[in-house]
Scaffold this motif. Structure first.
Motif, PDB file in Angstrom:
ATOM      1  N   LEU A 142      65.062  22.988  42.577  1.00  0.00           N
ATOM      2  CA  LEU A 142      64.494  24.590  42.437  1.00  0.00           C
ATOM      3  C   LEU A 142      65.712  24.742  43.397  1.00  0.00           C
ATOM      4  N   GLU A 143      65.886  23.759  43.900  1.00  0.00           N
ATOM      5  CA  GLU A 143      67.474  24.269  44.443  1.00  0.00           C
ATOM      6  C   GLU A 143      68.706  24.545  43.121  1.00  0.00           C
ATOM      7  N   ASP A 144      68.933  23.953  42.635  1.00  0.00           N
ATOM      8  CA  ASP A 144      69.813  23.555  40.772  1.00  0.00           C
ATOM      9  C   ASP A 144      69.431  24.638  40.827  1.00  0.00           C
ATOM     10  N   LEU A 145      68.139  25.525  40.629  1.00  0.00           N
ATOM     11  CA  LEU A 145      67.849  26.342  39.373  1.00  0.00           C
ATOM     12  C   LEU A 145      68.085  27.537  39.973  1.00  0.00           C
ATOM     13  N   THR A 146      68.258  27.961  41.469  1.00  0.00           N
ATOM     14  CA  THR A 146      68.002  29.053  42.493  1.00  0.00           C
ATOM     15  C   THR A 146      69.812  29.836  41.875  1.00  0.00           C
ATOM     16  N   ALA A 147      70.573  28.220  42.253  1.00  0.00           N
ATOM     17  CA  ALA A 147      71.899  28.538  42.273  1.00  0.00           C
ATOM     18  C   ALA A 147      72.103  29.250  41.442  1.00  0.00           C
ATOM     19  N   ARG A 148      70.984  28.642  40.311  1.00  0.00           N
ATOM     20  CA  ARG A 148      71.525  28.557  38.755  1.00  0.00           C
ATOM     21  C   ARG A 148      70.720  30.794  37.984  1.00  0.00           C
ATOM     22  N   HIS A 149      70.055  30.876  38.797  1.00  0.00           N
ATOM     23  CA  HIS A 149      69.115  32.144  37.615  1.00  0.00           C
ATOM     24  C   HIS A 149      68.694  32.783  39.602  1.00  0.00           C
ATOM     25  N   GLY A 150      68.863  32.294  40.705  1.00  0.00           N
ATOM     26  CA  GLY A 150      67.951  33.480  41.489  1.00  0.00           C
ATOM     27  C   GLY A 150      67.005  32.639  41.954  1.00  0.00           C
ATOM     28  N   ALA A 151      66.412  33.189  43.271  1.00  0.00           N
ATOM     29  CA  ALA A 151      65.005  32.149  43.925  1.00  0.00           C
ATOM     30  C   ALA A 151      63.982  32.678  42.909  1.00  0.00           C
ATOM     31  N   ASP A 152      63.862  33.764  42.381  1.00  0.00           N
ATOM     32  CA  ASP A 152      62.466  34.676  41.439  1.00  0.00           C
ATOM     33  C   ASP A 152      62.073  33.319  40.599  1.00  0.00           C
ATOM     34  N   LEU A 153      63.377  33.881  39.870  1.00  0.00           N
ATOM     35  CA  LEU A 153      63.061  33.223  38.448  1.00  0.00           C
ATOM     36  C   LEU A 153      63.409  31.472  38.226  1.00  0.00           C
ATOM     37  N   ALA A 154      64.252  30.774  39.123  1.00  0.00           N
ATOM     38  CA  ALA A 154      63.597  29.627  39.771  1.00  0.00           C
ATOM     39  C   ALA A 154      62.025  29.086  39.881  1.00  0.00           C
ATOM     40  N   PHE A 155      61.591  29.675  40.405  1.00  0.00           N
ATOM     41  CA  PHE A 155      60.624  29.460  40.836  1.00  0.00           C
ATOM     42  C   PHE A 155      59.105  29.241  39.629  1.00  0.00           C
ATOM     43  N   ARG A 156      59.477  30.525  38.967  1.00  0.00           N
ATOM     44  CA  ARG A 156      58.615  30.792  38.413  1.00  0.00           C
ATOM     45  C   ARG A 156      58.801  29.409  36.941  1.00  0.00           C
ATOM     46  N   ILE A 157      59.968  29.234  36.814  1.00  0.00           N
ATOM     47  CA  ILE A 157      60.660  28.285  36.210  1.00  0.00           C
ATOM     48  C   ILE A 157      60.172  26.934  36.223  1.00  0.00           C
ATOM     49  N   CYS A 158      59.773  26.454  37.329  1.00  0.00           N
ATOM     50  CA  CYS A 158      59.131  25.899  38.095  1.00  0.00           C
ATOM     51  C   CYS A 158      57.699  25.929  38.458  1.00  0.00           C
ATOM     52  N   ALA A 159      57.039  26.544  37.989  1.00  0.00           N
ATOM     53  CA  ALA A 159      55.844  26.851  38.001  1.00  0.00           C
ATOM     54  C   ALA A 159      55.158  27.010  36.511  1.00  0.00           C
ATOM     55  N   TRP A 189      60.525   0.107  18.770  1.00  0.00           N
ATOM     56  CA  TRP A 189      60.911   1.550  18.056  1.00  0.00           C
ATOM     57  C   TRP A 189      61.385   2.191  18.944  1.00  0.00           C
ATOM     58  N   VAL A 190      62.678   3.408  17.670  1.00  0.00           N
ATOM     59  CA  VAL A 190      63.002   4.399  18.995  1.00  0.00           C
ATOM     60  C   VAL A 190      62.700   5.699  18.321  1.00  0.00           C
ATOM     61  N   GLY A 191      63.415   6.842  19.129  1.00  0.00           N
ATOM     62  CA  GLY A 191      63.435   8.181  18.778  1.00  0.00           C
ATOM     63  C   GLY A 191      63.925   8.527  19.195  1.00  0.00           C
ATOM     64  N   TRP A 192      64.138   9.898  19.013  1.00  0.00           N
ATOM     65  CA  TRP A 192      65.205  10.774  18.643  1.00  0.00           C
ATOM     66  C   TRP A 192      65.095  11.757  19.698  1.00  0.00           C
ATOM     67  N   VAL A 193      64.888  11.859  21.330  1.00  0.00           N
ATOM     68  CA  VAL A 193      65.015  13.237  22.054  1.00  0.00           C
ATOM     69  C   VAL A 193      65.855  14.213  21.945  1.00  0.00           C
ATOM     70  N   ALA A 194      65.796  15.356  23.109  1.00  0.00           N
ATOM     71  CA  ALA A 194      66.523  16.483  22.430  1.00  0.00           C
ATOM     72  C   ALA A 194      66.678  16.903  24.253  1.00  0.00           C
ATOM     73  N   TYR A 195      68.544  16.852  24.618  1.00  0.00           N
ATOM     74  CA  TYR A 195      68.836  17.382  25.423  1.00  0.00           C
ATOM     75  C   TYR A 195      69.194  18.875  25.324  1.00  0.00           C
ATOM     76  N   THR A 196      69.547  19.496  26.276  1.00  0.00           N
ATOM     77  CA  THR A 196      70.620  20.303  26.350  1.00  0.00           C
ATOM     78  C   THR A 196      71.214  21.002  27.280  1.00  0.00           C
ATOM     79  N   PHE A 197      72.334  21.490  27.411  1.00  0.00           N
ATOM     80  CA  PHE A 197      73.816  22.012  28.343  1.00  0.00           C
ATOM     81  C   PHE A 197      72.894  21.931  29.603  1.00  0.00           C
ATOM     82  N   ASP A 198      71.603  22.148  29.786  1.00  0.00           N
ATOM     83  CA  ASP A 198      71.240  23.031  30.882  1.00  0.00           C
ATOM     84  C   ASP A 198      70.419  22.137  31.552  1.00  0.00           C
ATOM     85  N   THR A 199      69.962  21.209  30.766  1.00  0.00           N
ATOM     86  CA  THR A 199      68.775  20.230  31.158  1.00  0.00           C
ATOM     87  C   THR A 199      67.167  20.841  31.249  1.00  0.00           C
ATOM     88  N   LEU A 200      66.867  22.535  30.799  1.00  0.00           N
ATOM     89  CA  LEU A 200      66.083  22.927  30.561  1.00  0.00           C
ATOM     90  C   LEU A 200      65.643  22.837  29.116  1.00  0.00           C
TER      91      LEU A 200
END
Ligand SMILES: Cc1cc2nc3c(=O)[nH]c(=O)nc-3n(C[C@H](O)[C@H](O)[C@H](O)COP(=O)(O)OP(=O)(O)OC[C@H]3O[C@@H](n4cnc5c(N)ncnc54)[C@H](O)[C@@H]3O)c2cc1C
Length: 430
Positions: free
Chosen positions: A85-102, A342-353
């Motif tokens: 939540l802390e990282d997301l708050t720094a990036r997107h502000g407290a309100d959106l950060a909370f809603r993303i975690c929710a 076995w192996v599979g291919w997961v997808a990371y993103t640059f902002d880990t969202l």
């Protein structure tokens, strides 16, 4: 049986019970309202919504339905939004950060509701998860986080000091840990097949072994070229996650495919497995280079996974490294036989969202960063609702920029040095 001496097979444990069906090829329609590329948890969950809303829906998979991560994962279900939540708050502000975690909490609840209230056949087990601390400092940090959880985003967490950890794990590797009571496990293949049945029951057609090879915009939507002919689609969803190839270069520049590897031991006996993980929970730990493990559904084996390599396509090559990782935690398993790898291919993103939305008319939903068992069915449902113009499809992630990096075109040249560095930090306990 502890070691039969037989070599491991390069097959997925979950497929033993429910192998690919090999259905005869269904005829392809010439036109549809919605065409979904990729028949994993995301694509099938989206298709169920669009078909249920009365849109003719076709799902294509390059291989068999569920041949990607959705039949290959560890079946560990947890709250899975990676940034704090802390990282997301720094990036997107407290309100959106909370809603993303929710949204992460909603995803977990969605899968639980499907399994418990709608009896989705996926071997749902509310087993909880143990997260081990690999250093005393990590233990102090995780205990502090557990005791000061953000208001409105609380999870049921119990701190387990090192002196008590043998109740959770038959190992001295960790310096204590936390139990996440709401975590659960599923049989990933059964979950996939249940979502497949839901999509087809709602009216979607799912066609295996029919790769989409090109997507061209037209006045009425898109023309999708496939191995078996051309289809006109009003709307198209890309649900290809870690298997996103050259089909859409824009998306390929935004997801980083990373190999995730698993092994299953030969049957060890229920008692021996219970001595390793007495409460039968999922286990992971605080190291940056991820490991995760759990008992098999029948309680006879240990199923152990981790980032044993970055790009190795032959899972057998990774068996010795996974075995070493497993024996570091459980020296008592050093010489047990390994039956499956076995192996599979997961997808990371640059902002880990994860990211979902629309680019130049093309819908997409992907980027679960290796933790999509709860996220993919949930965001797949949401993007399907958006495609069907249903207001409940809105999410807190809509409209977030989907970042890329200069000189990244789908081949993650930067991963090897980063993982080397992370391994170093893990080994010196930082
Ligand atoms: C070894 C392993 C362990 C994991 N463990 C866990 C875990 O314990 N918990 C957790 O939460 N997550 C875990 N994951 C991640 C999780 O499995 C994924 O995030 C999730 O399954 C993604 O689902 P998806 O439908 O988006 O993608 P996928 O299931 O990968 O489906 C994508 C599909 O797209 C198809 N495709 C690609 N290109 C085309 C094309 N051109 N035409 C047609 N079809 C195409 C592919 O064939 C594939 O079937 C794990 C993954 C792996 C590999």
């Amino acid at each position: 049986m502890a070691n039969s001496g037989a070599a491991p097979r390069p097959t997925v444990l979950w497929m033993d019970e429910a192998p690919a069906q090999g259905e005869p090829a269904a005829p392809l329609p010439l036109e549809v309202d919605v065409l979904v590329v990729g028949a994993g948890y995301t694509g099938l969950s989206a298709a169920r919504e669009t078909a249920g809303a009365g849109r003719s829906t076709l799902v294509l998979d390059a291989a068999d339905a569920g041949a990607g991560c959705s039949s290959r994962n560890g079946g560990q279900v947890a709250y899975s939004i990676k940034p704090s939540l802390e990282d997301l708050t720094a990036r997107h502000g407290a309100d959106l950060a909370f809603r993303i975690c929710a949204e992460g909490h909603r995803a977990l609840k969605h899968l639980r509701d499907l399994a418990v209230e709608q009896n989705l056949d996926c071997d749902w087990r509310p087993c909880g998860g143990f997260h081990g601390a690999h250093t005393p400092r990590q233990f102090a940090a995780m205990a502090a986080l557990a005791e000061h959880q953000p208001r409105g985003l609380e999870q049921r967490v119990r701190v387990v000091p090192k002196a008590e950890q043998h109740r959770e794990i038959g190992s001295d590797f960790y310096h204590g840990g936390c139990v996440y009571e709401d975590d659960a496990s599923v049989d990933p293949r059964r979950l996939l097949l249940a979502l497949l049945r839901r999509a087809t029951a709602a009216g979607a057609t799912v066609v295996d072994r029919c790769p989409a090879t090109a997507i061209q915009p037209t006045r009425a939507g898109f023309e999708v070229r496939t191995a078996r002919g051309v289809i006109a689609a009003k709307k198209v969803l890309l649900a290809t996650n870690g298997y996103s190839g050259p089909l859409s270069p824009w998306h390929r520049r935004r997801v980083i495919p990373i190999g995730s590897y698993q092994i299953a031991t030969e049957p060890l006996g229920v008692e021996r497995v219970r001595a390793l993980i007495p409460q039968g929970r999922n286990v992971s730990d605080t190291r940056r280079v991820v490991v995760y493990y759990r008992p098999s559904p029948d309680g006879e084996r240990l199923v152990f996974g981790g980032r044993a390599s970055l790009g190795e396509t032959d899972p057998l090559v990774c068996v010795p490294r996974l075995r070493t990782m497993m024996s570091q935690i459980f020296p008592q398993l050093e010489s047990v036989g390994i039956s499956h790898a076995w192996v599979g291919w997961v997808a990371y993103t640059f902002d880990t969202l994860p990211h979902l939305g629309r680019h130049e008319g093309l819908y997409y939903c992907m980027g679960y960063c290796g933790q999509g068992v709860a996220l993919a069915p949930y965001f797949g449902m949401r993007i399907g609702q958006q495609i069907a113009d249903l207001p409940e499809g809105a999410t807190a992630l809509d409209g977030l920029p989907f970042p890329t990096r200069p000189y990244y075109f789908g081949r993650p040249w930067f991963l090897a040095p980063s993982v080397f560095f992370y391994r170093l930090l893990d080994s010196i306990g930082i």
